[in-house]
Design an enzyme around this catalytic site. Structure first.
Site, PDB file in Angstrom:
ATOM      1  N   ASP A 134       0.728  -1.151   0.034  1.00  0.00           N
ATOM      2  CA  ASP A 134      -0.041  -0.118   0.125  1.00  0.00           C
ATOM      3  C   ASP A 134       0.729   1.203  -0.151  1.00  0.00           C
ATOM      4  OD1 ASP A 134      -2.433   1.349   0.160  1.00  0.00           O
ATOM      5  OD2 ASP A 134      -1.945   1.689   2.493  1.00  0.00           O
ATOM      6  N   ASP A 172       0.133   4.956   1.070  1.00  0.00           N
ATOM      7  CA  ASP A 172      -0.151   5.826   2.253  1.00  0.00           C
ATOM      8  C   ASP A 172      -0.151   5.039   3.325  1.00  0.00           C
ATOM      9  OD1 ASP A 172      -0.305   7.999   0.341  1.00  0.00           O
ATOM     10  OD2 ASP A 172      -2.300   7.921   0.189  1.00  0.00           O
ATOM     11  N   SER A 208      -8.871   7.897  -3.873  1.00  0.00           N
ATOM     12  CA  SER A 208     -10.131   8.258  -4.007  1.00  0.00           C
ATOM     13  C   SER A 208     -10.274   9.795  -4.124  1.00  0.00           C
ATOM     14  CB  SER A 208     -11.090   7.920  -2.952  1.00  0.00           C
ATOM     15  OG  SER A 208     -10.749   8.371  -1.777  1.00  0.00           O
ATOM     16  N   HIS A 261     -11.255   5.278  -8.144  1.00  0.00           N
ATOM     17  CA  HIS A 261     -12.703   5.484  -7.876  1.00  0.00           C
ATOM     18  C   HIS A 261     -13.226   5.701  -6.409  1.00  0.00           C
ATOM     19  CE1 HIS A 261     -12.111   2.955 -11.259  1.00  0.00           C
ATOM     20  NE2 HIS A 261     -12.557   3.908 -11.920  1.00  0.00           N
ATOM     21  N   CYS A 281     -16.727  -0.189  -8.307  1.00  0.00           N
ATOM     22  CA  CYS A 281     -15.572  -0.570  -9.314  1.00  0.00           C
ATOM     23  C   CYS A 281     -14.891  -1.894  -8.668  1.00  0.00           C
ATOM     24  CB  CYS A 281     -14.543   0.163  -9.584  1.00  0.00           C
ATOM     25  SG  CYS A 281     -13.501   0.716  -7.989  1.00  0.00           S
ATOM     26  N   LYS A 340      -4.193  -1.201   6.861  1.00  0.00           N
ATOM     27  CA  LYS A 340      -5.698  -1.463   7.301  1.00  0.00           C
ATOM     28  C   LYS A 340      -6.232  -2.600   6.445  1.00  0.00           C
ATOM     29  CE  LYS A 340      -6.552   1.974   3.695  1.00  0.00           C
ATOM     30  NZ  LYS A 340      -5.173   2.094   3.259  1.00  0.00           N
TER      31      LYS A 340
END
Length: 185
Positions: free
Chosen positions: A9, A11, A54, A92, A105, A135
């Site tokens: 991931d 961030d 997002s 998205h 999506c 997360k």
């Protein structure tokens, strides 16, 4: 021949998660992350970034802004002899925003779309691969794509009980993870 990958991931794993990071001035590599990524490459793994963005759907920044920042990140890593094997992102959001990127999506984590695309593009051996996230949605997406090893790091979001139960291991940072996984070569 298939090769194992470390899915990362962005961030909270690679850079400090200060919320919708879209500019170079806001992108701060987490201490030790470059050395950790270099070690993972030396151990024989592909490095693949999989990141929900997002902020694009929400209108906080454009896809071009994201691409410019990603190119800068990629060049910064390349300057340290770290070559990413793939960078996949989802622009998205299912309900926030007003444009074409506001939709359901198959790529937004916890859906597995980014992983499945990377697995096909890079001939990834999922049975020996890892997802390193901060997360539950990171782990859910990887699990749905068949990635065998699910790992959380404490450099991003607070680790929840659900995340801790789902993860094979929880490390203080990407550095600790990189030091503790076996080499492929």
């Amino acid at each position: 021949m298939s090769t194992a990958a470390i899915f990362l991931d962005r961030d909270g794993v690679i850079n400090q998660d200060t919320g919708y990071v879209s500019k170079r001035d806001d992108f701060i590599f987490i201490e030790g992350v470059m050395d950790a990524m270099k070690l993972l490459k030396q151990k024989g793994y592909q490095l693949v970034v999989v990141t929900n963005q997002s902020g694009i759907a929400r209108g906080l920044f454009s896809e071009d802004d994201f691409i410019r920042l990603t190119e800068w990140m990629d060049w910064s890593l390349a300057d340290r002899d770290i070559v990413l094997d793939g960078i996949y992102f989802c622009p998205h959001h299912p309900s926030e925003g007003k444009g074409a990127d506001t939709k359901e999506c198959y790529c937004r984590k916890p859906a597995p779309g980014m992983f499945l695309e990377a697995i096909a593009d890079l001939d990834v051996d999922v049975s020996a691969s890892y997802m390193v996230g901060d997360k539950v949605s990171d782990l859910q997406a990887a699990q749905a794509a068949g990635v065998a090893h699910l790992v959380l790091v404490r450099t991003g979001k607070d680790i929840t009980a659900e995340g801790e139960a789902m993860a094979e291991a929880v490390y203080s940072s990407l550095t600790e993870f990189a030091q503790n996984i076996p080499a492929l070569v």
